[in-house]
Design a protein around this motif. Structure first.
Motif, PDB file in Angstrom:
ATOM      1  N   ALA A 276      25.286   7.745  -0.403  1.00 56.88           N
ATOM      2  CA  ALA A 276      25.467   9.047   0.244  1.00 56.88           C
ATOM      3  C   ALA A 276      26.744   9.084   1.078  1.00 56.88           C
ATOM      4  CB  ALA A 276      24.262   9.368   1.115  1.00 56.88           C
ATOM      5  N   ALA A 277      27.161   7.931   1.590  1.00 51.16           N
ATOM      6  CA  ALA A 277      28.350   7.883   2.446  1.00 51.16           C
ATOM      7  C   ALA A 277      29.632   8.154   1.675  1.00 51.16           C
ATOM      8  CB  ALA A 277      28.434   6.526   3.140  1.00 51.16           C
ATOM      9  N   ILE A 278      29.639   7.909   0.376  1.00 49.58           N
ATOM     10  CA  ILE A 278      30.863   8.120  -0.405  1.00 49.58           C
ATOM     11  C   ILE A 278      30.731   9.260  -1.399  1.00 49.58           C
ATOM     12  CG2 ILE A 278      31.679   5.761  -0.147  1.00 49.58           C
ATOM     13  CD1 ILE A 278      30.589   5.202  -2.968  1.00 49.58           C
ATOM     14  N   ASP A 279      29.669  10.054  -1.285  1.00 43.60           N
ATOM     15  CA  ASP A 279      29.430  11.163  -2.212  1.00 43.60           C
ATOM     16  C   ASP A 279      29.691  12.480  -1.497  1.00 43.60           C
ATOM     17  OD1 ASP A 279      28.699  12.678  -4.337  1.00 43.60           O
ATOM     18  OD2 ASP A 279      26.556  12.261  -4.192  1.00 43.60           O
ATOM     19  N   PHE A 280      30.594  13.294  -2.042  1.00 41.89           N
ATOM     20  CA  PHE A 280      30.928  14.579  -1.441  1.00 41.89           C
ATOM     21  C   PHE A 280      29.886  15.651  -1.740  1.00 41.89           C
ATOM     22  CE2 PHE A 280      35.098  12.601  -1.519  1.00 41.89           C
ATOM     23  CZ  PHE A 280      35.619  13.000  -0.303  1.00 41.89           C
ATOM     24  N   ARG A 281      29.053  15.415  -2.743  1.00 44.22           N
ATOM     25  CA  ARG A 281      28.083  16.425  -3.151  1.00 44.22           C
ATOM     26  C   ARG A 281      26.841  16.367  -2.277  1.00 44.22           C
ATOM     27  NH1 ARG A 281      27.031  14.378  -8.698  1.00 44.22           N
ATOM     28  NH2 ARG A 281      27.567  12.502  -7.607  1.00 44.22           N
ATOM     29  N   GLY A 282      26.140  17.474  -2.190  1.00 43.76           N
ATOM     30  CA  GLY A 282      24.879  17.502  -1.476  1.00 43.76           C
ATOM     31  C   GLY A 282      25.024  17.936  -0.025  1.00 43.76           C
ATOM     32  N   ARG A 283      23.971  17.694   0.735  1.00 46.72           N
ATOM     33  CA  ARG A 283      23.885  18.167   2.110  1.00 46.72           C
ATOM     34  C   ARG A 283      23.498  17.015   3.036  1.00 46.72           C
ATOM     35  NH1 ARG A 283      20.099  23.439   1.386  1.00 46.72           N
ATOM     36  NH2 ARG A 283      20.294  23.476   3.642  1.00 46.72           N
ATOM     37  N   THR A 284      23.957  17.092   4.288  1.00 46.26           N
ATOM     38  CA  THR A 284      23.635  16.088   5.303  1.00 46.26           C
ATOM     39  C   THR A 284      23.066  16.789   6.519  1.00 46.26           C
ATOM     40  OG1 THR A 284      25.377  14.604   4.570  1.00 46.26           O
ATOM     41  CG2 THR A 284      24.603  14.314   6.813  1.00 46.26           C
ATOM     42  N   ARG A 285      21.972  16.268   7.039  1.00 48.34           N
ATOM     43  CA  ARG A 285      21.360  16.823   8.243  1.00 48.34           C
ATOM     44  C   ARG A 285      22.214  16.531   9.466  1.00 48.34           C
ATOM     45  NH1 ARG A 285      15.166  15.228   8.530  1.00 48.34           N
ATOM     46  NH2 ARG A 285      15.418  16.485  10.387  1.00 48.34           N
ATOM     47  N   ARG A 286      22.007  17.334  10.504  1.00 47.82           N
ATOM     48  CA  ARG A 286      22.741  17.133  11.760  1.00 47.82           C
ATOM     49  C   ARG A 286      22.513  15.738  12.309  1.00 47.82           C
ATOM     50  NH1 ARG A 286      20.952  22.063  15.440  1.00 47.82           N
ATOM     51  NH2 ARG A 286      19.068  21.549  14.336  1.00 47.82           N
ATOM     52  N   ARG A 287      21.272  15.307  12.311  1.00 49.83           N
ATOM     53  CA  ARG A 287      20.943  14.002  12.886  1.00 49.83           C
ATOM     54  C   ARG A 287      21.719  12.885  12.208  1.00 49.83           C
ATOM     55  NH1 ARG A 287      15.011  11.979  12.051  1.00 49.83           N
ATOM     56  NH2 ARG A 287      14.754  14.196  12.292  1.00 49.83           N
ATOM     57  N   HIS A 288      21.778  12.892  10.889  1.00 54.63           N
ATOM     58  CA  HIS A 288      22.485  11.836  10.160  1.00 54.63           C
ATOM     59  C   HIS A 288      23.988  11.897  10.398  1.00 54.63           C
ATOM     60  CE1 HIS A 288      18.850  11.996   7.273  1.00 54.63           C
ATOM     61  NE2 HIS A 288      18.615  11.195   8.279  1.00 54.63           N
ATOM     62  N   PHE A 289      24.535  13.117  10.446  1.00 54.36           N
ATOM     63  CA  PHE A 289      25.968  13.270  10.685  1.00 54.36           C
ATOM     64  C   PHE A 289      26.346  12.731  12.060  1.00 54.36           C
ATOM     65  CE2 PHE A 289      29.343  15.908  12.583  1.00 54.36           C
ATOM     66  CZ  PHE A 289      30.394  15.490  11.790  1.00 54.36           C
ATOM     67  N   TRP A 290      25.641  13.170  13.095  1.00 49.68           N
ATOM     68  CA  TRP A 290      26.001  12.757  14.454  1.00 49.68           C
ATOM     69  C   TRP A 290      25.700  11.277  14.693  1.00 49.68           C
ATOM     70  CZ3 TRP A 290      29.580  15.222  16.626  1.00 49.68           C
ATOM     71  CH2 TRP A 290      29.726  16.585  16.431  1.00 49.68           C
ATOM     72  N   LEU A 291      24.693  10.732  14.015  1.00 47.55           N
ATOM     73  CA  LEU A 291      24.433   9.297  14.125  1.00 47.55           C
ATOM     74  C   LEU A 291      25.589   8.504  13.519  1.00 47.55           C
ATOM     75  CD1 LEU A 291      22.418   7.111  14.988  1.00 47.55           C
ATOM     76  CD2 LEU A 291      21.433   7.258  12.709  1.00 47.55           C
ATOM     77  N   LEU A 292      26.088   8.956  12.377  1.00 40.07           N
ATOM     78  CA  LEU A 292      27.237   8.284  11.768  1.00 40.07           C
ATOM     79  C   LEU A 292      28.460   8.374  12.674  1.00 40.07           C
ATOM     80  CD1 LEU A 292      28.569   6.901   9.275  1.00 40.07           C
ATOM     81  CD2 LEU A 292      29.233   9.203   8.581  1.00 40.07           C
ATOM     82  N   VAL A 293      28.720   9.553  13.243  1.00 45.72           N
ATOM     83  CA  VAL A 293      29.858   9.709  14.153  1.00 45.72           C
ATOM     84  C   VAL A 293      29.703   8.768  15.348  1.00 45.72           C
ATOM     85  CG1 VAL A 293      30.998  11.305  15.735  1.00 45.72           C
ATOM     86  CG2 VAL A 293      30.395  12.064  13.443  1.00 45.72           C
TER      87      VAL A 293
END
Length: 132
Positions: A8-25
């Motif tokens: 999922a980290a290298i795939d541009f397709r699809g959707r990411t939840r807020r929680r996962h995005f901000w955790l990665l940041v």
């Protein structure tokens, strides 16, 4: 689970939840910030500085890809990420990144929270009215 996260980290397709995005940041900023404090006093040939030269572009790329997927989650195209290069664009992007996701599937994929859109009250069939 780790392979799914890496894919999922290298795939541009699809959707990411807020929680996962901000955790990665948070993880990327924490790792790079934590390593750059001691590296401040070192020269460019030190292994820690070389590691930072490798991690900063990788971390930036992961955040950009996840940011694009986060834009997909609010039903925006990934090209909106280019707003970061404008004057008010970063504020605009932060607004999208903090916004709750589109309920139900959108053009970029299914809802990552598995929610279904409620029926619109105007589209519900009304019983026929009697002529009195």
């Amino acid at each position: 689970m780790i392979t799914r996260l890496l894919k999922a980290a290298i795939d541009f397709r699809g959707r990411t939840r807020r929680r996962h995005f901000w955790l990665l940041v948070l993880v990327v900023v924490g790792i790079i910030g934590g390593l750059s404090q001691p590296a401040d006093k070192l020269d460019d040939s030190d292994p820690l500085v070389v590691l930072l030269y490798i991690l900063i572009p990788i971390g930036t790329l992961l955040v950009v890809i996840s940011g694009i997927r986060r834009l997909h989650d609010v039903d925006r195209r990934g090209w909106w990420i280019l707003l970061v290069y404008t004057l008010c664009g970063p504020i605009w992007l932060l607004g999208y990144w903090f916004t709750d996701s589109t309920v139900g599937p959108n053009r970029f994929g299914p809802d990552p929270k598995n929610r279904h859109p409620r029926e619109d009250p105007q589209t519900i069939a009304r019983p026929p009215q009697s002529e009195a």
